[in-house]
Every structure is written in C-alpha cells, then in structure tokens.
Design a protein around this motif. Structure first.
Motif, PDB file in Angstrom:
ATOM      1  N   TYR A   1      13.811  15.539 -14.897  1.00  0.00           N
ATOM      2  CA  TYR A   1      13.587  16.919 -15.321  1.00  0.00           C
ATOM      3  C   TYR A   1      14.832  17.770 -15.084  1.00  0.00           C
ATOM      4  O   TYR A   1      15.207  18.570 -15.921  1.00  0.00           O
ATOM      5  N   LYS A   2      15.492  17.573 -13.956  1.00  0.00           N
ATOM      6  CA  LYS A   2      16.657  18.383 -13.598  1.00  0.00           C
ATOM      7  C   LYS A   2      17.985  17.688 -13.864  1.00  0.00           C
ATOM      8  O   LYS A   2      19.004  18.350 -14.002  1.00  0.00           O
ATOM      9  N   GLU A   3      17.987  16.342 -13.899  1.00  0.00           N
ATOM     10  CA  GLU A   3      19.250  15.630 -13.938  1.00  0.00           C
ATOM     11  C   GLU A   3      19.127  14.341 -14.745  1.00  0.00           C
ATOM     12  O   GLU A   3      18.083  13.698 -14.750  1.00  0.00           O
ATOM     13  N   ALA A   4      20.206  13.982 -15.419  1.00  0.00           N
ATOM     14  CA  ALA A   4      20.288  12.705 -16.126  1.00  0.00           C
ATOM     15  C   ALA A   4      21.303  11.832 -15.404  1.00  0.00           C
ATOM     16  O   ALA A   4      22.404  12.279 -15.090  1.00  0.00           O
ATOM     17  N   ILE A   5      20.898  10.590 -15.108  1.00  0.00           N
ATOM     18  CA  ILE A   5      21.774   9.647 -14.413  1.00  0.00           C
ATOM     19  C   ILE A   5      21.985   8.448 -15.316  1.00  0.00           C
ATOM     20  O   ILE A   5      21.036   7.907 -15.880  1.00  0.00           O
ATOM     21  N   VAL A   6      23.244   8.053 -15.463  1.00  0.00           N
ATOM     22  CA  VAL A   6      23.592   6.890 -16.278  1.00  0.00           C
ATOM     23  C   VAL A   6      24.226   5.847 -15.369  1.00  0.00           C
ATOM     24  O   VAL A   6      25.197   6.148 -14.662  1.00  0.00           O
ATOM     25  N   ILE A   7      23.646   4.639 -15.371  1.00  0.00           N
ATOM     26  CA  ILE A   7      24.191   3.542 -14.573  1.00  0.00           C
ATOM     27  C   ILE A   7      24.341   2.321 -15.469  1.00  0.00           C
ATOM     28  O   ILE A   7      23.363   1.850 -16.046  1.00  0.00           O
ATOM     29  N   PRO A   8      25.559   1.803 -15.599  1.00  0.00           N
ATOM     30  CA  PRO A   8      25.731   0.569 -16.368  1.00  0.00           C
ATOM     31  C   PRO A   8      25.260  -0.634 -15.547  1.00  0.00           C
ATOM     32  O   PRO A   8      25.424  -0.668 -14.332  1.00  0.00           O
ATOM     33  N   VAL A   9      24.672  -1.599 -16.235  1.00  0.00           N
ATOM     34  CA  VAL A   9      24.257  -2.852 -15.608  1.00  0.00           C
ATOM     35  C   VAL A   9      24.953  -3.965 -16.381  1.00  0.00           C
ATOM     36  O   VAL A   9      24.840  -4.042 -17.602  1.00  0.00           O
ATOM     37  N   TYR A  10      25.678  -4.800 -15.643  1.00  0.00           N
ATOM     38  CA  TYR A  10      26.403  -5.901 -16.277  1.00  0.00           C
ATOM     39  C   TYR A  10      25.970  -7.213 -15.624  1.00  0.00           C
ATOM     40  O   TYR A  10      26.081  -7.362 -14.405  1.00  0.00           O
ATOM     41  N   CYS A  11      25.462  -8.119 -16.432  1.00  0.00           N
ATOM     42  CA  CYS A  11      24.992  -9.426 -15.948  1.00  0.00           C
ATOM     43  C   CYS A  11      24.025  -9.279 -14.774  1.00  0.00           C
ATOM     44  O   CYS A  11      24.086 -10.014 -13.792  1.00  0.00           O
ATOM     45  N   GLY A  12      23.124  -8.307 -14.871  1.00  0.00           N
ATOM     46  CA  GLY A  12      22.099  -8.109 -13.853  1.00  0.00           C
ATOM     47  C   GLY A  12      22.565  -7.408 -12.594  1.00  0.00           C
ATOM     48  O   GLY A  12      21.829  -7.327 -11.616  1.00  0.00           O
ATOM     49  N   VAL A  13      23.789  -6.882 -12.597  1.00  0.00           N
ATOM     50  CA  VAL A  13      24.332  -6.186 -11.430  1.00  0.00           C
ATOM     51  C   VAL A  13      24.620  -4.743 -11.818  1.00  0.00           C
ATOM     52  O   VAL A  13      25.297  -4.483 -12.810  1.00  0.00           O
TER      53      VAL A  13
END
Length: 150
Positions: free
Chosen positions: A62-74
């Motif tokens: 609601y307040k924030e968008a977080i982007v996290i890349p995942v590569y080969c399950g990590v």
C-alpha cells in the motif's frame, strides 16, 4: 487439534527485521509448542507458483513497492530497490481523476475507491491493451458501473 502436532510455515519478506522473526519463533515454540517453524522468503514463494527460478519480483504494497531480482532460485539482495509509490498512489490518482471528471468527492469513500482498484487495475497482454486503447469490444471486461448519486 493440538498445536504440538502442527508444523508452521510463515511466508515473509527477506527484508523483515530479524527481531520480528525471532519474536514469532519464540511465541510459536514456547507458547504454542509447535513441532516446527519454517520461514519462507516471499519472493521465492511468488515465483514457485510460476515454475520458474529466475524472475524480477515486484512486491506492491500500500505504501511501498519493492523489487527484488531472483536468479536461479537465489534472491539478489544487493540489487533490491524500493520506492514509496504503491497502491496508495494509485488510490489517490483514481480519486483525483474522478473528481476532475465531475464526480462529487464525498461519494468517493475509501471502500468505493478500493472497489474500483480491485475491479479495474490489472495487467494484461500487450495485444489486449492495444485493443482496449483502440476502443475494440472485448469479452470478459469487469462490470464497473456505479450509481451517479450518493
């Protein structure tokens, strides 16, 4: 049912402070005496539903968008990004556009705006988006009619 016979899985953000995770574990083990607790990273659980091991996961709160890349399950934690723009901003924009179009602000309650967001804000294929933009008739469009008067 006895909690002692149950195994608990908690889906959480990897960005959650350790103190909160430890608090959950203490309560579950000491108070409820559960058999085991498994903390699962939210971003890995999200891509597991797609049967892929590499993705860019966008966690839109609601307040924030977080982007996290995942590569080969990590999870690539040194590449995560966060912005203070999320569903709250979408909410404000919908309300501002409706007021600009002449809708009385007093009938735009939190529930009405939330209902509009849930029924109309979705991601679709590029071809469908182009068809909508060109005014073509499409099947399975959400019904978003609201009474004009409050």
């Amino acid at each position: 049912m006895s909690p002692k016979d149950r195994k608990i899985s908690i889906v959480e953000s990897v960005l959650t402070p350790t103190v909160i995770r430890e608090c959950f574990a203490r309560v579950l083990f000491y108070h409820f005496e559960v058999a085991s607790v498994l903390f699962l990273p939210l971003h890995l659980v999200a891509i597991s539903t797609l049967a892929v091991d590499t993705a860019l996961v966008v966690d839109l709160g609601y307040k924030e968008a977080i982007v996290i890349p995942v590569y080969c399950g990590v999870q690539v934690l040194n590449a995560w990004q966060a912005q203070p723009l999320a569903a709250e901003r979408v909410h404000e924009e919908i309300k501002a556009k409706l007021v600009l179009d002449g809708v009385r602000e007093e009938i735009l309650s939190e529930q009405v705006i939330e209902d509009i967001k849930v029924r109309t804000c979705f991601v679709t294929k590029q071809s469908r988006a182009n068809a909508l933009r060109n005014g073509e008739e499409l099947q399975h469009c959400p019904n978003v009619e609201y009474p004009v008067h409050g």
